[in-house]
Design an enzyme around this catalytic site. Structure first.
Site, mmCIF file in Angstrom:
data_model
loop_
_atom_site.group_PDB
_atom_site.id
_atom_site.type_symbol
_atom_site.label_atom_id
_atom_site.label_comp_id
_atom_site.label_asym_id
_atom_site.label_seq_id
_atom_site.Cartn_x
_atom_site.Cartn_y
_atom_site.Cartn_z
ATOM 1 C CB CYS A 128 -0.930 0.017 1.198
ATOM 2 S SG CYS A 128 -2.032 -1.401 1.239
ATOM 3 C CG HIS A 278 -3.315 3.269 1.534
ATOM 4 N ND1 HIS A 278 -3.511 2.833 0.248
ATOM 5 C CD2 HIS A 278 -3.508 2.193 2.345
ATOM 6 C CE1 HIS A 278 -3.798 1.541 0.274
ATOM 7 N NE2 HIS A 278 -3.801 1.132 1.532
ATOM 8 C CG ASN A 308 -6.468 -1.293 0.282
ATOM 9 O OD1 ASN A 308 -5.791 -0.756 -0.602
ATOM 10 N ND2 ASN A 308 -5.952 -1.718 1.417
HETATM 11 O O1 UT7 Z 1 -3.287 -0.990 3.807
HETATM 12 C C1 UT7 Z 1 -3.208 -1.916 4.814
HETATM 13 C C2 UT7 Z 1 -4.349 -2.856 4.580
HETATM 14 N N1 UT7 Z 1 -5.122 -3.274 5.695
HETATM 15 C C3 UT7 Z 1 -5.614 -2.484 6.637
HETATM 16 O O2 UT7 Z 1 -5.346 -1.321 6.744
HETATM 17 C C4 UT7 Z 1 -6.575 -3.165 7.577
HETATM 18 C C5 UT7 Z 1 -6.676 -2.459 8.893
HETATM 19 N N2 UT7 Z 1 -7.673 -3.081 9.745
HETATM 20 C C6 UT7 Z 1 -9.006 -2.950 9.493
HETATM 21 O O3 UT7 Z 1 -9.412 -2.323 8.536
HETATM 22 C C7 UT7 Z 1 -9.958 -3.543 10.502
HETATM 23 O O4 UT7 Z 1 -9.231 -4.109 11.567
HETATM 24 C C8 UT7 Z 1 -10.901 -4.614 9.888
HETATM 25 C C9 UT7 Z 1 -11.917 -3.942 8.989
HETATM 26 C C10 UT7 Z 1 -10.130 -5.665 9.122
HETATM 27 C C11 UT7 Z 1 -11.673 -5.316 11.011
HETATM 28 O O5 UT7 Z 1 -12.405 -4.360 11.778
HETATM 29 P P1 UT7 Z 1 -12.345 -4.372 13.355
HETATM 30 O O6 UT7 Z 1 -13.243 -3.303 13.818
HETATM 31 O O7 UT7 Z 1 -10.907 -4.293 13.776
HETATM 32 O O8 UT7 Z 1 -12.981 -5.770 13.692
HETATM 33 P P2 UT7 Z 1 -12.348 -6.989 14.509
HETATM 34 O O9 UT7 Z 1 -11.212 -7.597 13.775
HETATM 35 O O10 UT7 Z 1 -12.125 -6.556 15.925
HETATM 36 O O11 UT7 Z 1 -13.540 -8.017 14.489
HETATM 37 C C12 UT7 Z 1 -14.739 -7.776 15.208
HETATM 38 C C13 UT7 Z 1 -15.693 -8.915 14.914
HETATM 39 C C14 UT7 Z 1 -15.064 -10.292 15.056
HETATM 40 O O12 UT7 Z 1 -16.058 -11.164 15.557
HETATM 41 P P3 UT7 Z 1 -16.061 -11.566 17.125
HETATM 42 O O13 UT7 Z 1 -14.756 -12.247 17.364
HETATM 43 O O14 UT7 Z 1 -16.212 -10.285 17.850
HETATM 44 O O15 UT7 Z 1 -17.248 -12.465 17.216
HETATM 45 C C15 UT7 Z 1 -14.748 -10.690 13.630
HETATM 46 O O16 UT7 Z 1 -14.737 -12.075 13.454
HETATM 47 O O17 UT7 Z 1 -16.109 -8.817 13.541
HETATM 48 C C16 UT7 Z 1 -15.902 -10.073 12.894
HETATM 49 N N3 UT7 Z 1 -15.610 -9.823 11.492
HETATM 50 C C17 UT7 Z 1 -16.586 -9.677 10.583
HETATM 51 N N4 UT7 Z 1 -17.920 -9.719 10.679
HETATM 52 C C18 UT7 Z 1 -18.642 -9.521 9.566
HETATM 53 C C19 UT7 Z 1 -14.418 -9.693 10.862
HETATM 54 N N5 UT7 Z 1 -14.595 -9.451 9.561
HETATM 55 C C20 UT7 Z 1 -15.935 -9.443 9.358
HETATM 56 C C21 UT7 Z 1 -16.748 -9.266 8.230
HETATM 57 N N6 UT7 Z 1 -18.083 -9.300 8.380
HETATM 58 N N7 UT7 Z 1 -16.229 -9.023 7.006
#
Ligand code: UT7
Length: 351
Positions: A128, A278, A308
């Site tokens: 990225c 980004h 992204n």
């Molecule tokens: O350029 C670099 C590229 N990447 C990034 O910059 C990514 C940076 N990180 C993020 O964008 C976020 O961390 C995410 C969007 C990937 C995840 O969001 P979050 O608010 O950090 O969620 P989390 O990982 O804390 O997950 C919360 C819950 C989990 O369920 P439980 O364990 O609470 O039951 C996940 O399993 O959300 C669940 N979850 C989803 N639910 C529905 C994770 N992905 C999804 C999904 N749909 N796509």
């Protein structure tokens, strides 16, 4: 004094729009199934990422990363009123190359019809952050007089290499296909605020395993020893991410890089027309804007429609808003990027 000038800008996204709701039903061939394949929903995706849709190339293998790069490059050349024959260097950033080697820049060179000419081809990774890294290289080459017409391209084809199952939902919802390109060349000026004013690139390899794609282990023999068709068993063929850690480091890195860019150039937000971060997650960008105290009306995003697109996000976003009439020739942009590696950086340049 020689400075680097942006001569032309172009971008390309494939036609197929995949909404959050469409995505739930897609299998790994991108064919809609009757029952949901991925446990996710539009509300979760929009709230956590700001993404509503992304673009995908056809799933028949007819389009490669170099094709996306070609379409964006042709538009940048047209914008500059230049011909492919003018290019003496290509720097292409991608994490989704046409093949493992050779790099994708040589395939782009061939598709531009300039293979065999005096034109150096570089592939860079930096995920990225590739745009800022590539701009730093291009700027150094041009100011040193090494090359006179550099084609800088960020191109990504993510839709073929993600895990279309609930296991991969944290990643698959984020990424889309697309490309952005710039043609850069020298200009003679005494104005220190003209052209590319500033670039800075950073890295911290201790974060490398927070966002990676394994595919093969070069130290292992044989270095690929999995059954790619066994989707349940193997994870090596799909990107793996610790989203929370990447999120925190992205905010920190982009805020730091933006502050440093202004401090090193003795500028304030009054000197900058647009902040183009980004596009990984709208919440990351909103946090960066809040912490770095960036005027919200100066912020440009496209993640809502494109997701992204990794190396492509910066030129794609600038070109999108130029087409909407917001960004004008000569406007000064501050970009901050963060990605896998970790790598991050910032640049200030005139459109
Ligand atoms: O350029 C670099 C590229 N990447 C990034 O910059 C990514 C940076 N990180 C993020 O964008 C976020 O961390 C995410 C969007 C990937 C995840 O969001 P979050 O608010 O950090 O969620 P989390 O990982 O804390 O997950 C919360 C819950 C989990 O369920 P439980 O364990 O609470 O039951 C996940 O399993 O959300 C669940 N979850 C989803 N639910 C529905 C994770 N992905 C999804 C999904 N749909 N796509």
């Amino acid at each position: 004094m020689i400075r680097t000038k942006l001569l032309g800008l172009g971008s390309y996204v494939p036609d197929r729009v995949v909404t959050n709701d469409d995505l739930r039903f897609l299998n790994d061939q991108h064919i809609r199934q009757e029952q949901p394949v991925i446990e996710t929903n539009d509300q979760w995706i929009q709230q956590r990422t700001g993404i509503r849709s992304r673009r995908y190339v056809p799933a028949d293998g007819s389009v490669n990363t170099s094709d996306l790069a070609l379409a964006a490059a042709q538009r940048a050349l047209d914008d500059a009123g230049a011909k492919a024959e003018d290019i003496d260097c290509i720097i292409l950033g991608t994490l989704s190359p046409d093949m493992h080697f050779p790099g994708t820049a040589v395939f782009l060179q061939k598709k531009l019809g300039i293979s065999g000419r005096n034109c150096a081809c570089f592939d860079i990774r930096q995920q990225c952050s590739a745009f800022v890294y590539a701009l730093q290289m291009a700027d150094a080459f041009i100011r040193a007089g090494t090359y006179r017409r550099i084609l800088l391209v960020g191109a990504e084809l993510h839709s073929h290499s993600m895990d279309f199952s609930t296991r991969g939902r944290d990643v698959v919802v984020l990424f889309g296909d697309g490309a952005g390109a710039m043609l850069l060349g020298p200009t003679e000026t005494e104005d220190e605020r003209e052209g590319v004013l500033y670039t800075a690139a950073y890295a911290d390899g201790s974060g490398a395993m927070d966002l990676y794609l394994h595919i093969f282990n070069i130290a292992h023999r044989p270095y690929i020893d999995y059954n790619a068709l066994d989707r349940e068993q193997n994870q090596v063929i799909f990107p793996q991410m610790d989203g929370k850690r990447v999120f925190l480091h992205a905010v920190r890195g982009m805020v730091m890089a933006a502050h440093a860019a202004l401090a090193k150039t003795n500028m304030t937000w009054d000197d900058i027309q647009w902040f183009v971060p980004h596009q990984a997650n709208l919440r990351i960008n909103e946090k960066v804007v809040e912490v770095a105290k960036i005027p919200p009306e100066k912020v440009l995003n496209t993640i809502e429609w494109y997701g992204n697109t990794t190396a492509a996000t910066i030129p794609l976003t600038i070109d999108y808003w130029r087409q909407q009439g917001k960004v004008k020739k000569g406007d000064r942009v501050l970009s901050a990027v963060f990605g896998s590696g970790y790598t991050w950086g910032a640049a200030i340049f005139q459109v």
